[in-house]
Scaffold this motif. Structure first.
Motif, PDB file in Angstrom:
ATOM      1  N   LEU A  64       1.761   8.886 -11.869  1.00  0.00           N
ATOM      2  CA  LEU A  64       3.048   9.448 -11.438  1.00  0.00           C
ATOM      3  C   LEU A  64       3.324  10.801 -12.086  1.00  0.00           C
ATOM      4  N   ASP A  65       2.837  10.970 -13.317  1.00  0.00           N
ATOM      5  CA  ASP A  65       3.056  12.261 -13.994  1.00  0.00           C
ATOM      6  C   ASP A  65       2.465  13.395 -13.171  1.00  0.00           C
ATOM      7  N   GLU A  66       1.264  13.151 -12.620  1.00  0.00           N
ATOM      8  CA  GLU A  66       0.598  14.190 -11.825  1.00  0.00           C
ATOM      9  C   GLU A  66       1.314  14.374 -10.480  1.00  0.00           C
ATOM     10  N   ASN A 116       0.814  -1.245   0.000  1.00  0.00           N
ATOM     11  CA  ASN A 116       0.000   0.000   0.000  1.00  0.00           C
ATOM     12  C   ASN A 116       0.830   1.270   0.000  1.00  0.00           C
ATOM     13  N   THR A 117       2.121   1.170  -0.267  1.00  0.00           N
ATOM     14  CA  THR A 117       2.996   2.353  -0.238  1.00  0.00           C
ATOM     15  C   THR A 117       3.598   2.583  -1.618  1.00  0.00           C
ATOM     16  N   VAL A 118       3.408   3.799  -2.138  1.00  0.00           N
ATOM     17  CA  VAL A 118       4.076   4.183  -3.393  1.00  0.00           C
ATOM     18  C   VAL A 118       5.388   4.855  -3.006  1.00  0.00           C
ATOM     19  N   VAL A 119       6.479   4.320  -3.529  1.00  0.00           N
ATOM     20  CA  VAL A 119       7.811   4.877  -3.260  1.00  0.00           C
ATOM     21  C   VAL A 119       8.271   5.568  -4.538  1.00  0.00           C
ATOM     22  N   TYR A 120       8.587   6.855  -4.457  1.00  0.00           N
ATOM     23  CA  TYR A 120       9.067   7.555  -5.655  1.00  0.00           C
ATOM     24  C   TYR A 120      10.147   8.565  -5.265  1.00  0.00           C
ATOM     25  N   ALA A 121      10.995   8.877  -6.238  1.00  0.00           N
ATOM     26  CA  ALA A 121      12.127   9.780  -5.973  1.00  0.00           C
ATOM     27  C   ALA A 121      12.080  10.949  -6.940  1.00  0.00           C
ATOM     28  N   TYR A 122      12.510  12.106  -6.447  1.00  0.00           N
ATOM     29  CA  TYR A 122      12.600  13.286  -7.318  1.00  0.00           C
ATOM     30  C   TYR A 122      13.761  14.158  -6.846  1.00  0.00           C
ATOM     31  N   THR A 123      14.197  15.060  -7.719  1.00  0.00           N
ATOM     32  CA  THR A 123      15.307  15.968  -7.358  1.00  0.00           C
ATOM     33  C   THR A 123      14.766  17.349  -7.058  1.00  0.00           C
ATOM     34  N   ARG A 124      15.500  18.069  -6.208  1.00  0.00           N
ATOM     35  CA  ARG A 124      15.128  19.447  -5.869  1.00  0.00           C
ATOM     36  C   ARG A 124      16.335  20.339  -6.071  1.00  0.00           C
ATOM     37  N   GLY A 141      -1.637   6.116 -16.345  1.00  0.00           N
ATOM     38  CA  GLY A 141      -1.033   5.741 -15.064  1.00  0.00           C
ATOM     39  C   GLY A 141      -0.045   4.593 -15.192  1.00  0.00           C
ATOM     40  N   PHE A 142       0.789   4.455 -14.185  1.00  0.00           N
ATOM     41  CA  PHE A 142       1.717   3.330 -14.099  1.00  0.00           C
ATOM     42  C   PHE A 142       1.069   2.260 -13.218  1.00  0.00           C
ATOM     43  N   ILE A 143       1.124   0.994 -13.659  1.00  0.00           N
ATOM     44  CA  ILE A 143       0.423  -0.078 -12.943  1.00  0.00           C
ATOM     45  C   ILE A 143       1.232  -0.467 -11.708  1.00  0.00           C
ATOM     46  N   CYS A 144       0.563  -0.399 -10.533  1.00  0.00           N
ATOM     47  CA  CYS A 144       1.229  -0.735  -9.269  1.00  0.00           C
ATOM     48  C   CYS A 144       1.024  -2.194  -8.911  1.00  0.00           C
ATOM     49  N   HIS A 145      -0.236  -2.641  -9.012  1.00  0.00           N
ATOM     50  CA  HIS A 145      -0.609  -3.876  -8.335  1.00  0.00           C
ATOM     51  C   HIS A 145      -1.812  -4.464  -9.061  1.00  0.00           C
ATOM     52  N   PHE A 146      -1.819  -5.776  -9.266  1.00  0.00           N
ATOM     53  CA  PHE A 146      -2.932  -6.440  -9.930  1.00  0.00           C
ATOM     54  C   PHE A 146      -3.251  -7.698  -9.121  1.00  0.00           C
ATOM     55  N   GLU A 147      -4.364  -7.652  -8.373  1.00  0.00           N
ATOM     56  CA  GLU A 147      -4.750  -8.788  -7.526  1.00  0.00           C
ATOM     57  C   GLU A 147      -6.235  -8.699  -7.264  1.00  0.00           C
ATOM     58  N   ASP A 148      -6.854  -9.850  -7.041  1.00  0.00           N
ATOM     59  CA  ASP A 148      -8.291  -9.889  -6.729  1.00  0.00           C
ATOM     60  C   ASP A 148      -9.127  -9.191  -7.805  1.00  0.00           C
ATOM     61  N   LEU A 149      -8.731  -9.380  -9.059  1.00  0.00           N
ATOM     62  CA  LEU A 149      -9.457  -8.817 -10.219  1.00  0.00           C
ATOM     63  C   LEU A 149      -9.517  -7.292 -10.193  1.00  0.00           C
ATOM     64  N   GLU A 150      -8.600  -6.673  -9.467  1.00  0.00           N
ATOM     65  CA  GLU A 150      -8.567  -5.214  -9.368  1.00  0.00           C
ATOM     66  C   GLU A 150      -7.160  -4.722  -9.666  1.00  0.00           C
ATOM     67  N   ILE A 151      -7.082  -3.643 -10.409  1.00  0.00           N
ATOM     68  CA  ILE A 151      -5.772  -3.079 -10.764  1.00  0.00           C
ATOM     69  C   ILE A 151      -5.623  -1.736 -10.074  1.00  0.00           C
ATOM     70  N   LYS A 152      -4.486  -1.558  -9.412  1.00  0.00           N
ATOM     71  CA  LYS A 152      -4.168  -0.255  -8.823  1.00  0.00           C
ATOM     72  C   LYS A 152      -3.193   0.427  -9.760  1.00  0.00           C
TER      73      LYS A 152
END
Length: 1185
Positions: A652-654, A343-351, A637-648
């Motif tokens: 990421l662009d937003e 349940n955690t989206v991990v992403y990196a960006y520069t500042r 969107g970028f696909i995170c997770h596919f389980e129980d007939l549901e896709i998360k």
């Protein structure tokens, strides 16, 4: 990254475009062409659907304005984004600055030199200055408001390009002959730039473009190359700064380069031009994409005759290309550094304000984020509940390692949990270009070799997984294999770093792994399959194209391959391998199936079905079951997770537009068709038909859906069957419990609670007059505030106990949130003394804590804890009281010792017959004396009422100080302090005797008993008898000198005469030297002569010193007769008829009067007349009564 053409806009009248520029902030696109054509366009997304964001949303032209003012072909367009200005120039040298007013562009300024043509214009990073270069060598730098700052003619040069440095201190001028000159911002020449990329190039050279990325969104890593120079012949170099001796060289292979540009964050360089196509008549237009380190990412082919310009959109998700009389737009799917775990989206960006990457762990369930800063991050890989951050090792670590041991790691793999807490890390030498992970292993591959690390985390594994881990542990947790090796999987493998750096002809380009196997892809198209956890090469497969991304399904039977062009194909591994064996040859084992999809940039297998996967094709998501597609969904969107007939899926662009504030709207759930159809059937047709449909398309999720629908309608038989089919034991138990209930209303209430409709369930319970069930429901939910409300609305048998429980639970609620004041109110009502004590302590309400301790009965279990709390804050008296109340005198004594209250400690020890206080005190004193902390030891003795021991130490200090010839006043103070301690000892003995003999004997008897006790207790009677002797000696020593300096020579001599009794304290040489000076000043040469005789007879003098005294005596007594003139100067004046008379401590004179003043403390005398001028005793400094 992946790129594909998405849109094409035609320019009217087939006017050929010469240049274009995309405004990064406001999104305007300016394009200039022949016949004075100048247009400003703007693409905007129009959609009300929340899911259609970014590239998936349809885009239309919201602005299409033709700007009229140029007559010749427009050759240069450049934006000033900070001040919303557009600057354009044509082949006649006319420059126009345009401004935006009420949604349209108007001329603001015009300039024309009428001499030459403008070749290039560039605004600096903050938009305050523009530099314009003309072909004839003229340079003009102007301000944003149109004023000229400076101008210069560079003689004998033809200018073609100009660029500002990010800090606006340097200008780069590109010449028509291909040279690049470096000037400062005032136009002074500094040097010519070294062009390493043209080392072996001959012939005419033209510069295609100079672009210096200004660092507005930070850099990929510290000291990242950011200045790109490209020549029309395809040679390019990327530099860290203008005088970089070691630039990154890029050979594009293009025969003509038209334009170059960095994206918005300096991570991708686009080089646009054409490629000579052998065998075809016309050239191919292409755009190459490179990293700042020269690594080729992608190539985009573009139709048309000639490309003239390239420009990035501000978000870096689209690129505009001017080709002939068209603008082509291409969509870009960037290689974000990201992953998804539990349940955690991990992403990196520069500042721009930090050198490190900001890695965000965004918990989408609770909408919480944790940020971790990582230097030189290379990639993020996730699996299960953990993620791997691959980074370059810190320089400081490398230096330390190379000093201590060989083979230090150049790279680091950090294993983190879902909130970014590091669990483990490994330093490795293998460059982790490709990283994949399973539940037990991390595999990192360079181009030549792959490294395997079996990681360990404190997590419950299944028995099978534990066995698997146990097997591999014997082989060692870290192993490394070269691509050209063929391991069998049986032999022991040691970690040999030398292998990792042996070059290979066929580099690795992708990897993936499951619990059973590892797949490694090569640039030639060969795939190698290895077994896991024991690495053994099982099989090789051959593809026709270079794979870019590979992925195994949940049972490792099928492999999905996306190649470098975005073509998705499949390879059946297990099934085909077995059929190949039966046919007698393994050659057909890797034949790809007939399935193909183009322009695919992401795909994900379902975690629970080997035939189910989803993929992203351009801006559409397709879901496939057995390679049959469902209708597509528009999304980017970028696909995170596919389980129980549901896709998360995560947009990421937003998120990357504002990465510091991720929004839950950017996480989208898609249901697959069978789930949607089942839901529709249940709602519209009925449970029976839906049951038949689910029987034909079984899945645990669908059975659960049916079970829940059956529960809603209280069809318990169907619900039980469905729960059995989806193996939900709790559900089965719940249905059984429901079937035992008689009342329909009760069943409905239980079902409402099961589906988390708690308000409805509570209302039903209350309508049935079952307040007890409503209360127990709220207790289960932990909603104690509501429990309290319900308890107050009625009455019942166990209400008092429940009320107390509720008060305490609410107190716990506030205490957990550190709202101690609120917690206290509820704990008081709940009579929870333990938590009350904790709250008082946290609130620093020590009065409340003391009252609580006093209210507790003796020997209460909470008293020791309260005592300890008082100890922590240094409140000795309260702590002792608490410990004594719970019958722990030893703890009370320890508290006094700990808080340095030794007198209390000794008193308590005596009262409670504790023997260990004496040895403890002695031990502590010896410890202090060992550390040379004598004064602390004195203070300790004084506090513990061991005055005599303290006095002994004090006398010792005073004697040592006297030997050091310290200032006499300091020595006197030390002697006074020692004597005062002796006086305290006398008082203590006297008081103890009085208390023993109270009411029995007379005062004289008790005093006598005290003196006898002193004699018994004291082995050192000298200290007791002559306690003030040292203080007297230094007092008279100081007094004599003070009188001498004040000119009272007679008084000084009298005082000095007293010093003769103190030779054991003050060195004789000092006493008689002082006496000689005072008596000679007083013309008492008889006394002076006696002093000199004494001095000359001292055994401590050296012969030289004695000679000096003799010479001085000779000099004095040749002039003066050695006798005292006045009777008063003679000796023995202080001997009266009754023995020795008292001496006045103010003047040093003998007191002959019968009435005189006596000090209460030191028992020394002074003349009544003299003491009136003093407020304090001159000897012991106690106040004069």
């Amino acid at each position: 990254m992946f790129i594909y053409l998405s849109k094409k806009i035609a320019i009217p009248n087939n006017t050929v475009l010469k240049c274009m520029s995309w405004n990064k902030d406001q999104g305007f696109i300016a394009c200039g062409g022949e016949d004075g054509l100048l247009k400003v366009l703007k693409l905007e997304n129009y959609t009300d659907d929340a899911k259609l964001k970014g590239l998936a949303a349809p885009s239309n032209l919201s602005m299409n304005q033709t700007l009229e003012g140029h007559s010749g072909a427009v050759q240069v367009v450049t934006w000033n984004e900070q001040y919303q200005k557009l600057t354009t120039s044509d082949q006649n040298g006319l420059i126009i600055v345009w401004m935006l007013y009420k949604g349209s562009w108007y001329e603001e300024m015009i300039n024309n030199r009428n001499k030459s043509v403008v070749r290039s214009m560039s605004w600096n990073a903050d938009g305050l200055k523009i530099c314009i270069v003309y072909e004839d060598g003229a340079v003009i730098v102007g301000s944003v408001d149109g004023n000229r700052i400076w101008g210069k003619e560079l003689k004998g040069t033809q200018l073609a390009h100009v660029a500002w440095s990010p800090d606006s201190k340097i200008l780069l001028f590109g010449m028509a002959n291909g040279e690049i000159h470096i000037y400062d911002n005032q136009g002074n020449f500094i040097m010519k730039m070294t062009l390493s990329c043209l080392a072996n190039v001959t012939g005419a050279l033209n510069i295609a473009g100079i672009h210096w990325y200004p660092g507005t969104e930070g850099y990929l890593e510290p000291d990242c190359p950011c200045l790109a120079l490209c020549f029309t012949n395809g040679h390019c170099q990327v530099m860290r700064h203008e005088s970089d001796d070691n630039p990154v060289i890029i050979e594009t292979g293009m025969w003509y380069v038209a334009s170059i540009q960095w994206n918005q964050c300096g991570s991708v360089l686009a080089i646009a031009g054409s490629l000579r196509n052998s065998g075809a008549e016309k050239d191919i237009n292409i755009v190459h994409f490179y990293t700042p380190f020269g690594e080729h990412l992608r190539t985009l082919k573009v139709p048309g005759k000639q490309m003239t310009s390239v420009s990035w959109e501000g978000g870096g998700l689209r690129i505009g290309l001017a080709v002939d009389s068209y603008i082509y737009f291409a969509n870009i799917r960037p290689d974000y550094k990201w992953g998804y775990c539990s349940n955690t989206v991990v992403y990196a960006y520069t500042r721009p304000d930090r050198l490190e990457y900001s890695v965000v762990f965004w918990d989408t369930k609770n909408n919480e984020k944790f940020v971790k800063y990582v230097k030189s991050l290379m990639s993020i890989t996730t699996c299960g509940d953990f993620c791997i951050l691959a980074t370059k090792a810190d320089d400081t670590h490398q230096q330390e390692e190379t000093e201590t041991e060989a083979g230090s790691g150049l790279y680091v793999l950090v294993l983190c949990n879902s909130i970014g807490t590091p669990q483990d890390s490994k330093y490795i030498d293998t460059d982790p270009l490709f990283v994949t992970m399973t539940k037990t292993h991390v595999i990192a591959a360079s181009k030549e070799a792959f490294y395997i690390w079996q990681y360990r985390v404190a997590k419950k594994l299944t028995a099978l997984e534990i066995n698997q881990v146990a097997k591999t542990r014997k082989e060692g947790r870290e192993r490394i294999y070269h691509m050209d090796d063929s391991p069998s999987g049986t032999s022991e493998v040691t970690l040999n770093n030398a292998k990792a750096f042996t070059a290979t002809r066929d580099p690795i380009c992708c990897i993936t792994a499951s619990d059973k196997m590892l797949i490694v892809g090569h640039e030639s198209g060969i795939l190698q399959r290895y077994s896991l956890p024991n690495i053994g090469l099982l099989q090789k497969y051959s593809l026709t194209t270079r794979p870019y991304q590979v992925s195994l399904n949940c049972n490792s039977s099928r492999l999905a391959i996306i190649d470098i062009t975005g073509l998705l194909t499949f390879l059946d591994i297990e099934m085909r391998a077995s059929s190949g064996d039966t046919e007698g040859g393994g050659s057909t084992a890797g034949d790809p199936s007939k399935f193909e999809r183009k322009d695919v940039w992401d795909m994900k297998w379902a975690n629970d079905n080997p035939d189910l996967f989803s993929m992203m094709e351009k801006t559409r998501m397709y879901i496939f079951r057995n390679l049959d597609p469902e209708e597509p969904v528009q999304t980017s969107g970028f696909i995170c997770h596919f389980e129980d007939l549901e896709i998360k899926s995560v947009l990421l662009d937003e998120i990357m537009r504002d990465p510091e504030v991720p929004n839950k709207d950017y996480l989208i759930n898609f249901e697959i068709r069978s789930l949607r159809d089942s839901r529709a059937l249940i709602e519209k047709v009925g449970i029976e038909d839906a049951s038949q449909f689910i029987e034909d398309n079984p899945h645990p999720r669908l059975w659960r859906l049916l079970a829940e629908a059956a529960l809603q309608k209280l069809d318990l038989k169907m619900a039980e069957q469905a729960f059995v089919r989806c193996r939900d034991y709790q559900g089965i138990e719940f249905v059984k419990r429901l079937s035992n209930l008689q009342s329909e209303a009760m069943k409905q209430a239980e079902v409402a609670a099961y589906f988390s409709r708690f308000e409805e369930a509570e209302r039903m319970y209350l309508d049935m007059d079952r307040r007890d069930l409503a209360i127990s429901l709220r207790i289960k939910l932990g909603d104690w505030f509501r429990v309290l409300q319900l308890l107050k609305t009625g009455s019942g048998d166990s209400d008092d106990a429940l009320l107390e429980q509720a008060y305490n639970a609410i107190g716990d609620y506030f205490a957990d949130r550190q709202k101690w004041l609120n917690a206290v109110q509820y704990y008081l009502q709940g009579r929870n003394q333990e938590r009350l004590a904790e709250c008082y302590y946290m609130l620093e309400d020590y009065d409340g804590l003391e009252k609580l301790a006093n209210s507790l009965p003796e020997n209460h279990k909470l008293l020791p804890d309260i005592g300890q709390m008082f100890v922590m804050v240094g409140m000795c008296e309260q702590a002792v009281s608490a410990f004594l109340k719970c019958n722990q005198p030893k703890a009370a004594v320890d508290t006094c010792v700990h808080l340095n209250q030794w007198n209390n400690a000794i008193e308590l020890a005596k009262n409670h017959s504790l023997k260990e206080i004496g040895p403890l005190l002695s031990k502590y004193v010896s410890h202090l004396l060992e550390k040379n902390k004598t004064l602390e030891a004195v203070e300790l003795y004084r506090k513990s009422h061991h005055f005599l021991d303290a006095a002994k130490l004090m006398f010792k200090i005073a004697e040592e100080e006297a030997k050091k010839r310290t200032r006499p006043l300091r020595v006197k103070k030390l002697y006074v302090l020692a004597a005062l301690l002796v006086e305290n000892f006398h008082t203590q003995i006297k008081n103890s005797q009085q208390s023993k003999t109270k009411g029995k004997k007379s005062e004289a008897t008790s005093a006598l008993a005290g003196l006898l006790e002193e004699d018994e207790s004291s082995s050192d009677s000298r200290i007791l008898d002559d306690a003030w002797r040292g203080a007297e000696a230094y007092h008279f020593f100081l007094l004599a000198q003070r009188q001498l300096y004040d000119g009272k020579v007679d008084a000084a001599m009298r005082t000095a005469l007293h010093l003769r009794d103190y030779e054991d304290i003050i060195p004789a040489v000092e006493i008689y030297s002082l006496l000689a000076i005072c008596s000679s000043s007083n013309c008492a040469f008889g006394t002076c002569s006696c002093a000199f005789i004494k001095l000359e007879s001292l055994e401590t003098l050296t012969p030289d010193q004695r000679q000096l005294y003799e010479d001085l005596a000779l000099e004095i007594f040749t002039k003066h007769s050695p006798r005292d003139i006045r009777q008063s100067q003679r000796d023995g004046l202080n001997d009266g008829p009754e023995g020795k008379l008292p001496t006045c401590i103010v003047t040093g004179r003998v007191i002959s009067e019968y009435q005189f003043w006596l000090c209460n403390v030191c028992k020394h005398c002074a003349s009544e007349q003299e003491i009136t001028q003093h407020n304090f005793c001159p000897l012991c400094h106690s106040p004069v009564a």
